[in-house]
Design a protein around this motif. Structure first.
Motif, PDB file in Angstrom:
ATOM      1  N   VAL A   1       0.734  -1.596   0.044  1.00 15.55           N
ATOM      2  CA  VAL A   1      -0.018  -0.076   0.014  1.00 15.55           C
ATOM      3  C   VAL A   1       0.750   1.257   0.472  1.00 15.55           C
ATOM      4  CG1 VAL A   1      -1.827  -1.215   1.165  1.00 15.55           C
ATOM      5  CG2 VAL A   1      -0.325   0.242   2.517  1.00 15.55           C
ATOM      6  N   SER A   2       2.002   1.172   0.255  1.00 15.66           N
ATOM      7  CA  SER A   2       3.160   2.568  -0.264  1.00 15.66           C
ATOM      8  C   SER A   2       3.607   3.019  -1.619  1.00 15.66           C
ATOM      9  CB  SER A   2       3.976   1.861   0.730  1.00 15.66           C
ATOM     10  OG  SER A   2       3.853   2.003   2.924  1.00 15.66           O
ATOM     11  N   GLY A   3       3.820   3.999  -1.102  1.00 12.96           N
ATOM     12  CA  GLY A   3       3.704   4.520  -2.570  1.00 12.96           C
ATOM     13  C   GLY A   3       6.025   5.061  -3.246  1.00 12.96           C
ATOM     14  N   TYR A   4       6.350   4.609  -2.037  1.00 11.25           N
ATOM     15  CA  TYR A   4       7.070   4.745  -1.966  1.00 11.25           C
ATOM     16  C   TYR A   4       7.801   3.925  -0.344  1.00 11.25           C
ATOM     17  CZ  TYR A   4      12.251   6.854  -1.194  1.00 11.25           C
ATOM     18  OH  TYR A   4      13.619   6.932  -0.878  1.00 11.25           O
ATOM     19  N   ILE A   5       8.849   2.964  -0.834  1.00 12.19           N
ATOM     20  CA  ILE A   5       9.710   2.171   0.232  1.00 12.19           C
ATOM     21  C   ILE A   5      10.719   1.986   0.407  1.00 12.19           C
ATOM     22  CG2 ILE A   5      10.145  -0.749   1.433  1.00 12.19           C
ATOM     23  CD1 ILE A   5       8.287  -1.515  -0.842  1.00 12.19           C
ATOM     24  N   ASN A   6      11.414   2.602   1.682  1.00 12.56           N
ATOM     25  CA  ASN A   6      12.339   3.089   2.624  1.00 12.56           C
ATOM     26  C   ASN A   6      13.390   2.027   2.974  1.00 12.56           C
ATOM     27  OD1 ASN A   6      11.236   5.481   2.884  1.00 12.56           O
ATOM     28  ND2 ASN A   6      13.255   4.942   4.137  1.00 12.56           N
ATOM     29  N   GLY A   7      15.079   2.335   3.622  1.00 13.06           N
ATOM     30  CA  GLY A   7      15.530   1.412   4.501  1.00 13.06           C
ATOM     31  C   GLY A   7      15.995   2.392   5.168  1.00 13.06           C
ATOM     32  N   VAL A   8      16.578   2.298   6.174  1.00 11.66           N
ATOM     33  CA  VAL A   8      16.983   3.402   7.408  1.00 11.66           C
ATOM     34  C   VAL A   8      18.470   3.647   6.817  1.00 11.66           C
ATOM     35  CG1 VAL A   8      15.125   3.773   9.193  1.00 11.66           C
ATOM     36  CG2 VAL A   8      17.157   2.225   9.103  1.00 11.66           C
ATOM     37  N   SER A   9      19.344   2.631   5.816  1.00 17.18           N
ATOM     38  CA  SER A   9      20.312   2.701   5.749  1.00 17.18           C
ATOM     39  C   SER A   9      20.856   2.153   4.291  1.00 17.18           C
ATOM     40  CB  SER A   9      21.523   2.190   6.923  1.00 17.18           C
ATOM     41  OG  SER A   9      21.224   0.714   6.864  1.00 17.18           O
TER      42      SER A   9
ATOM     43  N   ALA B   1      17.636  -1.742   3.167  1.00 16.02           N
ATOM     44  CA  ALA B   1      17.076  -2.286   2.629  1.00 16.02           C
ATOM     45  C   ALA B   1      17.990  -2.904   1.189  1.00 16.02           C
ATOM     46  CB  ALA B   1      17.979  -0.845   1.454  1.00 16.02           C
ATOM     47  N   GLU B   2      19.484  -3.642   1.480  1.00 15.04           N
ATOM     48  CA  GLU B   2      20.021  -4.543   1.123  1.00 15.04           C
ATOM     49  C   GLU B   2      18.950  -5.781   1.889  1.00 15.04           C
ATOM     50  OE1 GLU B   2      24.103  -4.989   1.248  1.00 15.04           O
ATOM     51  OE2 GLU B   2      24.351  -2.206  -0.316  1.00 15.04           O
ATOM     52  N   VAL B   3      18.790  -5.690   3.245  1.00 15.88           N
ATOM     53  CA  VAL B   3      18.127  -7.048   3.831  1.00 15.88           C
ATOM     54  C   VAL B   3      16.603  -6.816   2.748  1.00 15.88           C
ATOM     55  CG1 VAL B   3      17.673  -7.452   5.760  1.00 15.88           C
ATOM     56  CG2 VAL B   3      19.579  -6.287   5.874  1.00 15.88           C
ATOM     57  N   MET B   4      16.529  -5.762   3.023  1.00 15.20           N
ATOM     58  CA  MET B   4      14.756  -5.583   2.695  1.00 15.20           C
ATOM     59  C   MET B   4      14.495  -6.424   1.639  1.00 15.20           C
ATOM     60  SD  MET B   4      13.797  -1.844   4.060  1.00 15.20           S
ATOM     61  CE  MET B   4      12.209  -2.033   3.258  1.00 15.20           C
ATOM     62  N   ARG B   5      15.192  -5.682   0.391  1.00 12.79           N
ATOM     63  CA  ARG B   5      14.990  -6.283  -0.833  1.00 12.79           C
ATOM     64  C   ARG B   5      15.155  -8.029  -1.260  1.00 12.79           C
ATOM     65  NH1 ARG B   5      19.701  -2.155  -2.059  1.00 12.79           N
ATOM     66  NH2 ARG B   5      18.295  -0.503  -2.466  1.00 12.79           N
ATOM     67  N   GLY B   6      15.886  -8.654   0.365  1.00  9.65           N
ATOM     68  CA  GLY B   6      15.828 -10.147   0.328  1.00  9.65           C
ATOM     69  C   GLY B   6      15.058 -10.976   0.653  1.00  9.65           C
TER      70      GLY B   6
ATOM     71  N   ILE C   1      17.447   6.160   2.751  1.00  5.68           N
ATOM     72  CA  ILE C   1      18.001   6.902   3.559  1.00  5.68           C
ATOM     73  C   ILE C   1      19.260   6.651   4.857  1.00  5.68           C
ATOM     74  CG2 ILE C   1      17.415   9.092   4.403  1.00  5.68           C
ATOM     75  CD1 ILE C   1      14.488   8.664   3.426  1.00  5.68           C
ATOM     76  N   THR C   2      19.953   7.496   4.212  1.00 10.82           N
ATOM     77  CA  THR C   2      21.042   6.951   5.203  1.00 10.82           C
ATOM     78  C   THR C   2      21.080   8.411   5.976  1.00 10.82           C
ATOM     79  OG1 THR C   2      22.967   6.495   3.298  1.00 10.82           O
ATOM     80  CG2 THR C   2      23.756   6.854   5.710  1.00 10.82           C
ATOM     81  N   ASN C   3      20.634   8.543   7.744  1.00 13.32           N
ATOM     82  CA  ASN C   3      21.095   8.722   8.844  1.00 13.32           C
ATOM     83  C   ASN C   3      22.023  10.603   8.556  1.00 13.32           C
ATOM     84  OD1 ASN C   3      18.502   7.703   8.984  1.00 13.32           O
ATOM     85  ND2 ASN C   3      19.254   6.457  11.298  1.00 13.32           N
ATOM     86  N   GLY C   4      21.726  11.490   8.572  1.00 19.23           N
ATOM     87  CA  GLY C   4      21.934  11.848   8.671  1.00 19.23           C
ATOM     88  C   GLY C   4      22.566  13.167   7.647  1.00 19.23           C
ATOM     89  N   VAL C   5      22.001  12.390   6.281  1.00 16.99           N
ATOM     90  CA  VAL C   5      22.917  13.148   4.968  1.00 16.99           C
ATOM     91  C   VAL C   5      22.033  13.259   3.981  1.00 16.99           C
ATOM     92  CG1 VAL C   5      24.720  12.749   5.632  1.00 16.99           C
ATOM     93  CG2 VAL C   5      23.681  10.987   4.425  1.00 16.99           C
ATOM     94  N   HIS C   6      20.584  12.919   4.574  1.00 11.48           N
ATOM     95  CA  HIS C   6      19.252  13.242   3.964  1.00 11.48           C
ATOM     96  C   HIS C   6      18.869  14.744   3.298  1.00 11.48           C
ATOM     97  CE1 HIS C   6      15.067  12.198   1.948  1.00 11.48           C
ATOM     98  NE2 HIS C   6      15.830  11.007   2.056  1.00 11.48           N
TER      99      HIS C   6
END
Length: 179
Positions: free
Chosen positions: A19-27, A31-36, A48-53
């Motif tokens: 149901v999401s229009g955009y999916i992101n991991g917090v690093s 994201a690599e783990v989620m893709r698996g 999204i890398t914290n601190g530099v988004h």
């Protein structure tokens, strides 16, 4: 709903992915783990890398980075290491414009004991106000460092308190009253 969230039980990851229009991991690693994971199979998972988004950088700083950094720094924050070669006067000009915008906003809308001065030293705390995030640490540090500072310190707290979090409401009242 079973097509969106799973046949045998409600899978929150699968439901969110569907149901999401955009999916992101917090690093990147997240994201690599989620893709698996089977729930995200075939889905585009960004990170999204914290601190530099980039969404938290001003438009002025983004324009400078667009001109001076080779490659898509928004998707590859490691490219920001190229920013070390940017002319400091460009960054200072953008910083001064951003600081003026902040001071004008604070003077217009915020609870304060006096007007903010754009030539003054400003410390910001932009997090949700809750005890475990230690919002008083910045005050404690500044009190301890008073003799090192040559100018008055102006502090901006920008964060919400959950309506049912009584201890954090009390903490916020303490912060406001110390102003």
């Amino acid at each position: 709903i079973s097509k969106l969230a799973g046949e045998s039980s409600f899978n929150t990851n699968l439901f969110a992915a569907n149901v999401s229009g955009y999916i992101n991991g917090v690093s990147r690693l997240h994201a690599e783990v989620m893709r698996g994971m089977p729930e995200f199979e075939g889905k585009k998972v960004d990170y999204i890398t914290n601190g530099v988004h980039w969404r938290f950088m001003s438009e002025g700083i983004q324009r400078i980075l667009d001109e001076c950094v080779q490659g898509n720094w928004r998707l590859n924050p490691e490219l920001l290491s190229q920013a070390a070669n940017i002319n400091p006067s460009l960054l200072q000009k953008a910083h001064s414009a951003d600081k003026k915008t902040l001071v004008d906003l604070v003077n217009e809308r915020a609870i304060r004991t006096s007007d903010f001065d754009e030539d003054g030293f400003i410390v910001t705390y932009a997090k949700r106000i809750t005890i475990y995030k230690n919002p008083c640490d910045v005050l404690d540090f500044l009190i301890g460092a008073q003799n090192l500072l040559s100018a008055p310190v102006q502090i901006v707290y920008a964060g919400k308190v959950h309506r049912d979090d009584r201890p954090s409401h009390e903490l916020l009242n303490r912060i406001i009253s110390s102003g």
